[in-house]
Design a protein around this motif. Sequence first.
Motif, PDB file in Angstrom:
ATOM      1  N   TYR A   1       0.831  -1.205   0.000  1.00  0.00           N
ATOM      2  CA  TYR A   1       0.000   0.000   0.000  1.00  0.00           C
ATOM      3  C   TYR A   1       0.867   1.257   0.000  1.00  0.00           C
ATOM      4  O   TYR A   1       0.615   2.197  -0.755  1.00  0.00           O
ATOM      5  CB  TYR A   1      -0.950   0.018   1.203  1.00  0.00           C
ATOM      6  N   LEU A   2       1.892   1.277   0.853  1.00  0.00           N
ATOM      7  CA  LEU A   2       2.763   2.457   0.926  1.00  0.00           C
ATOM      8  C   LEU A   2       3.482   2.704  -0.399  1.00  0.00           C
ATOM      9  O   LEU A   2       3.689   3.850  -0.793  1.00  0.00           O
ATOM     10  CB  LEU A   2       3.768   2.303   2.066  1.00  0.00           C
ATOM     11  N   PHE A   3       3.852   1.643  -1.082  1.00  0.00           N
ATOM     12  CA  PHE A   3       4.505   1.784  -2.380  1.00  0.00           C
ATOM     13  C   PHE A   3       3.540   2.364  -3.417  1.00  0.00           C
ATOM     14  O   PHE A   3       3.913   3.216  -4.222  1.00  0.00           O
ATOM     15  CB  PHE A   3       5.057   0.443  -2.855  1.00  0.00           C
ATOM     16  N   VAL A   4       2.294   1.913  -3.383  1.00  0.00           N
ATOM     17  CA  VAL A   4       1.295   2.370  -4.355  1.00  0.00           C
ATOM     18  C   VAL A   4       1.001   3.863  -4.180  1.00  0.00           C
ATOM     19  O   VAL A   4       0.844   4.587  -5.157  1.00  0.00           O
ATOM     20  CB  VAL A   4      -0.001   1.534  -4.235  1.00  0.00           C
ATOM     21  N   VAL A   5       0.930   4.342  -2.943  1.00  0.00           N
ATOM     22  CA  VAL A   5       0.560   5.746  -2.722  1.00  0.00           C
ATOM     23  C   VAL A   5       1.765   6.669  -2.546  1.00  0.00           C
ATOM     24  O   VAL A   5       1.584   7.855  -2.248  1.00  0.00           O
ATOM     25  CB  VAL A   5      -0.393   5.900  -1.510  1.00  0.00           C
ATOM     26  N   LEU A   6       2.970   6.182  -2.760  1.00  0.00           N
ATOM     27  CA  LEU A   6       4.156   7.026  -2.596  1.00  0.00           C
ATOM     28  C   LEU A   6       4.133   8.225  -3.543  1.00  0.00           C
ATOM     29  O   LEU A   6       4.310   9.370  -3.113  1.00  0.00           O
ATOM     30  CB  LEU A   6       5.430   6.210  -2.814  1.00  0.00           C
ATOM     31  N   MET A   7       3.910   7.994  -4.816  1.00  0.00           N
ATOM     32  CA  MET A   7       3.909   9.097  -5.786  1.00  0.00           C
ATOM     33  C   MET A   7       2.751  10.070  -5.554  1.00  0.00           C
ATOM     34  O   MET A   7       2.964  11.287  -5.597  1.00  0.00           O
ATOM     35  CB  MET A   7       3.905   8.543  -7.214  1.00  0.00           C
ATOM     36  N   PRO A   8       1.521   9.602  -5.294  1.00  0.00           N
ATOM     37  CA  PRO A   8       0.464  10.571  -4.980  1.00  0.00           C
ATOM     38  C   PRO A   8       0.771  11.406  -3.739  1.00  0.00           C
ATOM     39  O   PRO A   8       0.471  12.599  -3.701  1.00  0.00           O
ATOM     40  CB  PRO A   8      -0.777   9.703  -4.760  1.00  0.00           C
ATOM     41  N   LYS A   9       1.383  10.795  -2.720  1.00  0.00           N
ATOM     42  CA  LYS A   9       1.754  11.555  -1.518  1.00  0.00           C
ATOM     43  C   LYS A   9       2.746  12.654  -1.852  1.00  0.00           C
ATOM     44  O   LYS A   9       2.607  13.788  -1.405  1.00  0.00           O
ATOM     45  CB  LYS A   9       2.411  10.635  -0.480  1.00  0.00           C
ATOM     46  N   LEU A  10       3.758  12.302  -2.629  1.00  0.00           N
ATOM     47  CA  LEU A  10       4.762  13.297  -3.005  1.00  0.00           C
ATOM     48  C   LEU A  10       4.161  14.399  -3.869  1.00  0.00           C
ATOM     49  O   LEU A  10       4.458  15.580  -3.681  1.00  0.00           O
ATOM     50  CB  LEU A  10       5.924  12.626  -3.735  1.00  0.00           C
ATOM     51  N   SER A  11       3.308  14.018  -4.814  1.00  0.00           N
ATOM     52  CA  SER A  11       2.752  15.027  -5.720  1.00  0.00           C
ATOM     53  C   SER A  11       1.820  15.991  -4.993  1.00  0.00           C
ATOM     54  O   SER A  11       1.865  17.198  -5.245  1.00  0.00           O
ATOM     55  CB  SER A  11       2.047  14.372  -6.904  1.00  0.00           C
ATOM     56  N   VAL A  12       0.989  15.505  -4.071  1.00  0.00           N
ATOM     57  CA  VAL A  12       0.096  16.420  -3.359  1.00  0.00           C
ATOM     58  C   VAL A  12       0.899  17.295  -2.397  1.00  0.00           C
ATOM     59  O   VAL A  12       0.559  18.465  -2.186  1.00  0.00           O
ATOM     60  CB  VAL A  12      -1.045  15.669  -2.632  1.00  0.00           C
ATOM     61  N   THR A  13       1.996  16.788  -1.866  1.00  0.00           N
ATOM     62  CA  THR A  13       2.843  17.602  -0.992  1.00  0.00           C
ATOM     63  C   THR A  13       3.538  18.698  -1.801  1.00  0.00           C
ATOM     64  O   THR A  13       3.626  19.850  -1.351  1.00  0.00           O
ATOM     65  CB  THR A  13       3.878  16.725  -0.268  1.00  0.00           C
ATOM     66  N   VAL A  14       4.001  18.370  -2.994  1.00  0.00           N
ATOM     67  CA  VAL A  14       4.628  19.371  -3.858  1.00  0.00           C
ATOM     68  C   VAL A  14       3.619  20.447  -4.234  1.00  0.00           C
ATOM     69  O   VAL A  14       3.911  21.646  -4.162  1.00  0.00           O
ATOM     70  CB  VAL A  14       5.227  18.710  -5.119  1.00  0.00           C
ATOM     71  N   ARG A  15       2.412  20.034  -4.605  1.00  0.00           N
ATOM     72  CA  ARG A  15       1.386  21.019  -4.965  1.00  0.00           C
ATOM     73  C   ARG A  15       0.985  21.873  -3.760  1.00  0.00           C
ATOM     74  O   ARG A  15       0.688  23.051  -3.894  1.00  0.00           O
ATOM     75  CB  ARG A  15       0.168  20.328  -5.575  1.00  0.00           C
TER      76      ARG A  15
END
Length: 129
Positions: A65-79
């Motif tokens: 699960y953590l691997f699957v949501v890693l990129m969405p977490k990073l992208s929403v944090t960047v935004r």
Amino acid sequence: MHWYLTVLKKYAVLNGRAQRMEYWMFTLFDTLFTVLSFVVGTLFGNLLSESELPSGLGFGTLLCYLFVVLMPKLSVTVRRLHDTGRSALWLFIGLIPGIGTLVMFVLMVLDGEPGVNEYGPNPKVAPSV
């Protein structure tokens, strides 16, 4: 749930801005799903395991699960950083033990810049048609 799915749909969008509600609702649901994935994995692991020792399936499902949501977490944090007028390089401050986590928390709580900044229009304001 709408906010969580919105972030997942924009998993690779690193430009633009994300308002506080989008970031924090995603974080809330992400935390709930993280705990749920570990609990469900542990329960299934214990049901499928014939020995009395834990099977480790809980950690396996958690890591998946953590691997699957890693990129969405990073992208929403960047935004979210863009909404406060900061670049994505501010993510690296989170690597400083202790103080970095506190600084990132404060940055995520701050209100976004009103109006248009270099990363785009304010997401709180509805676009005029």
